[in-house]
Design a protein around this motif. Structure first.
Motif, mmCIF file in Angstrom:
data_model
loop_
_atom_site.group_PDB
_atom_site.id
_atom_site.type_symbol
_atom_site.label_atom_id
_atom_site.label_comp_id
_atom_site.label_asym_id
_atom_site.label_seq_id
_atom_site.Cartn_x
_atom_site.Cartn_y
_atom_site.Cartn_z
ATOM 1 N N ASN A 86 1.764 -0.328 -16.923
ATOM 2 C CA ASN A 86 1.089 -0.767 -17.753
ATOM 3 C C ASN A 86 1.537 -2.322 -18.099
ATOM 4 O O ASN A 86 0.808 -2.950 -18.902
ATOM 5 C CB ASN A 86 1.307 0.202 -18.914
ATOM 6 C CG ASN A 86 0.387 1.549 -18.781
ATOM 7 O OD1 ASN A 86 -0.698 1.485 -18.187
ATOM 8 N ND2 ASN A 86 1.285 2.512 -19.132
ATOM 9 N N LYS A 87 2.847 -2.416 -18.104
ATOM 10 C CA LYS A 87 3.553 -3.851 -18.552
ATOM 11 C C LYS A 87 3.427 -4.622 -17.258
ATOM 12 O O LYS A 87 3.968 -5.837 -17.495
ATOM 13 C CB LYS A 87 4.805 -3.798 -19.155
ATOM 14 C CG LYS A 87 4.756 -2.788 -20.527
ATOM 15 C CD LYS A 87 6.139 -2.570 -21.077
ATOM 16 C CE LYS A 87 6.088 -1.883 -22.482
ATOM 17 N NZ LYS A 87 7.384 -1.664 -22.882
ATOM 18 N N SER A 88 3.385 -4.174 -15.918
ATOM 19 C CA SER A 88 3.480 -5.034 -14.727
ATOM 20 C C SER A 88 4.767 -5.573 -14.705
ATOM 21 O O SER A 88 4.937 -6.720 -14.561
ATOM 22 C CB SER A 88 2.350 -5.973 -15.101
ATOM 23 O OG SER A 88 0.918 -5.658 -14.875
ATOM 24 N N THR A 89 6.002 -4.785 -14.952
ATOM 25 C CA THR A 89 7.323 -4.941 -14.810
ATOM 26 C C THR A 89 7.959 -4.218 -14.191
ATOM 27 O O THR A 89 7.529 -2.969 -13.665
ATOM 28 C CB THR A 89 8.018 -4.965 -16.182
ATOM 29 O OG1 THR A 89 7.871 -3.508 -16.640
ATOM 30 C CG2 THR A 89 7.387 -5.760 -17.205
ATOM 31 N N VAL A 90 8.971 -4.786 -13.316
ATOM 32 C CA VAL A 90 10.134 -3.876 -12.352
ATOM 33 C C VAL A 90 11.172 -4.191 -13.090
ATOM 34 O O VAL A 90 11.688 -5.426 -13.165
ATOM 35 C CB VAL A 90 9.651 -4.342 -10.976
ATOM 36 C CG1 VAL A 90 9.740 -5.580 -10.628
ATOM 37 C CG2 VAL A 90 10.762 -3.338 -10.194
ATOM 38 N N ASP A 91 11.980 -3.119 -13.162
ATOM 39 C CA ASP A 91 13.399 -2.977 -13.751
ATOM 40 C C ASP A 91 14.488 -2.964 -12.643
ATOM 41 O O ASP A 91 14.163 -2.009 -12.112
ATOM 42 C CB ASP A 91 13.578 -2.373 -14.906
ATOM 43 C CG ASP A 91 12.970 -3.424 -15.994
ATOM 44 O OD1 ASP A 91 13.026 -2.452 -17.252
ATOM 45 O OD2 ASP A 91 12.279 -4.193 -15.985
ATOM 46 N N LEU A 92 15.739 -3.290 -12.968
ATOM 47 C CA LEU A 92 16.832 -2.907 -12.276
ATOM 48 C C LEU A 92 17.899 -2.788 -12.772
ATOM 49 O O LEU A 92 18.377 -3.539 -13.519
ATOM 50 C CB LEU A 92 17.348 -3.935 -10.769
ATOM 51 C CG LEU A 92 18.248 -3.447 -10.015
ATOM 52 C CD1 LEU A 92 17.786 -2.331 -8.946
ATOM 53 C CD2 LEU A 92 18.754 -4.690 -9.233
ATOM 54 N N HIS A 93 18.294 -1.369 -13.090
ATOM 55 C CA HIS A 93 19.354 -1.073 -13.656
ATOM 56 C C HIS A 93 20.721 -0.987 -12.940
ATOM 57 O O HIS A 93 20.720 -0.051 -12.140
ATOM 58 C CB HIS A 93 19.154 0.436 -14.586
ATOM 59 C CG HIS A 93 17.741 0.395 -15.456
ATOM 60 N ND1 HIS A 93 17.932 0.350 -16.655
ATOM 61 C CD2 HIS A 93 16.571 0.730 -15.031
ATOM 62 C CE1 HIS A 93 16.722 0.400 -17.004
ATOM 63 N NE2 HIS A 93 15.852 0.613 -15.993
ATOM 64 N N MET A 94 21.363 -1.624 -13.223
ATOM 65 C CA MET A 94 22.765 -1.685 -12.462
ATOM 66 C C MET A 94 24.021 -1.250 -13.118
ATOM 67 O O MET A 94 24.407 -1.674 -14.300
ATOM 68 C CB MET A 94 23.116 -3.213 -12.066
ATOM 69 C CG MET A 94 21.718 -3.945 -11.295
ATOM 70 S SD MET A 94 22.389 -5.504 -10.715
ATOM 71 C CE MET A 94 22.460 -6.321 -12.401
ATOM 72 N N ASN A 95 24.727 -0.205 -12.585
ATOM 73 C CA ASN A 95 25.630 0.398 -13.305
ATOM 74 C C ASN A 95 27.059 0.390 -12.239
ATOM 75 O O ASN A 95 27.019 -0.053 -11.296
ATOM 76 C CB ASN A 95 25.520 1.816 -13.734
ATOM 77 C CG ASN A 95 24.436 2.006 -14.640
ATOM 78 O OD1 ASN A 95 24.148 1.285 -15.738
ATOM 79 N ND2 ASN A 95 23.427 2.679 -14.224
ATOM 80 N N ASN A 96 28.150 0.384 -13.070
ATOM 81 C CA ASN A 96 29.236 0.362 -12.130
ATOM 82 C C ASN A 96 29.467 -0.609 -11.195
ATOM 83 O O ASN A 96 29.569 -0.575 -10.106
ATOM 84 C CB ASN A 96 29.506 1.623 -11.294
ATOM 85 C CG ASN A 96 30.990 1.800 -10.803
ATOM 86 O OD1 ASN A 96 31.895 1.194 -11.064
ATOM 87 N ND2 ASN A 96 31.031 2.868 -9.763
ATOM 88 N N LEU A 97 29.214 -2.109 -11.827
ATOM 89 C CA LEU A 97 28.925 -3.161 -10.882
ATOM 90 C C LEU A 97 30.356 -3.624 -10.296
ATOM 91 O O LEU A 97 31.523 -3.237 -10.973
ATOM 92 C CB LEU A 97 28.529 -4.257 -11.980
ATOM 93 C CG LEU A 97 27.077 -4.304 -11.976
ATOM 94 C CD1 LEU A 97 26.616 -5.042 -13.389
ATOM 95 C CD2 LEU A 97 26.267 -4.714 -10.785
ATOM 96 N N LYS A 98 30.282 -3.993 -9.335
ATOM 97 C CA LYS A 98 31.546 -4.528 -8.502
ATOM 98 C C LYS A 98 31.453 -6.113 -8.274
ATOM 99 O O LYS A 98 30.332 -6.576 -8.209
ATOM 100 C CB LYS A 98 31.692 -3.703 -7.306
ATOM 101 C CG LYS A 98 31.659 -2.061 -7.285
ATOM 102 C CD LYS A 98 31.611 -1.574 -6.133
ATOM 103 C CE LYS A 98 31.490 -0.019 -6.160
ATOM 104 N NZ LYS A 98 31.581 0.709 -4.883
ATOM 105 N N PRO A 99 32.700 -6.745 -7.946
ATOM 106 C CA PRO A 99 32.569 -8.021 -7.782
ATOM 107 C C PRO A 99 31.691 -8.487 -6.504
ATOM 108 O O PRO A 99 31.124 -9.244 -6.371
ATOM 109 C CB PRO A 99 34.297 -8.124 -7.453
ATOM 110 C CG PRO A 99 35.017 -7.240 -8.467
ATOM 111 C CD PRO A 99 33.971 -6.194 -8.135
ATOM 112 N N GLU A 100 31.537 -7.659 -5.485
ATOM 113 C CA GLU A 100 30.759 -7.575 -4.505
ATOM 114 C C GLU A 100 29.312 -7.881 -4.883
ATOM 115 O O GLU A 100 28.363 -7.900 -3.918
ATOM 116 C CB GLU A 100 31.150 -6.992 -3.353
ATOM 117 C CG GLU A 100 30.861 -5.466 -3.487
ATOM 118 C CD GLU A 100 32.320 -5.008 -3.624
ATOM 119 O OE1 GLU A 100 32.987 -5.505 -4.508
ATOM 120 O OE2 GLU A 100 32.839 -3.721 -3.278
ATOM 121 N N ASP A 101 28.908 -7.262 -6.133
ATOM 122 C CA ASP A 101 27.340 -7.339 -6.357
ATOM 123 C C ASP A 101 27.257 -8.901 -7.048
ATOM 124 O O ASP A 101 25.947 -8.956 -7.355
ATOM 125 C CB ASP A 101 27.190 -6.318 -7.657
ATOM 126 C CG ASP A 101 27.405 -4.985 -7.105
ATOM 127 O OD1 ASP A 101 28.034 -3.908 -7.844
ATOM 128 O OD2 ASP A 101 26.880 -4.590 -5.747
#
Length: 114
Positions: free
Chosen positions: A74-89
């Protein structure tokens, strides 16, 4: 010219969370496969996560269980929820929309560092 508008990058400590969001024009978002790629310095751009028009998802192995992709048609959006992030991200994250033609966002920096 088609423009994908990204938001949500930034600096976060290891173990932290961020949410990236990408807004696309409605006419290209419908029935598309959308997602996120990333590119770290000195490395090739790599797939992070994809979601198709029926919301089937695909993740690179290293982010499974930590990242979640979602879309709002409906909003024409795509989200990426990122948890437990690491330095290699740490990388520039690019929004991707494929409707036969591939569209890219301008990129948003994600830095994971203490």
């Amino acid at each position: 010219q088609v423009q994908l508008v990204e938001s949500g990058g930034g600096l976060v400590q290891p173990g932290g969370s961020l949410r990236l969001s990408c807004a696309a024009p409605r006419e290209i978002f419908r029935l598309s496969t959308a997602g996120w790629y990333r590119q770290a310095p000195g490395k090739q751009r790599e797939l992070v996560a994809l979601i198709n028009s029926v919301e089937s998802t695909n993740y690179r192995e290293s982010v499974k269980g930590r990242f979640a992709i979602s879309r709002d048609n409906n909003k024409s959006t795509v989200d990426l929820h990122m948890n437990n992030l690491k330095p290699e991200d740490t990388a520039v994250y690019y929004c991707y929309v494929n409707r036969g033609t591939i569209y890219w966002g301008q990129g948003t920096q994600v830095t994971v560092s203490s």
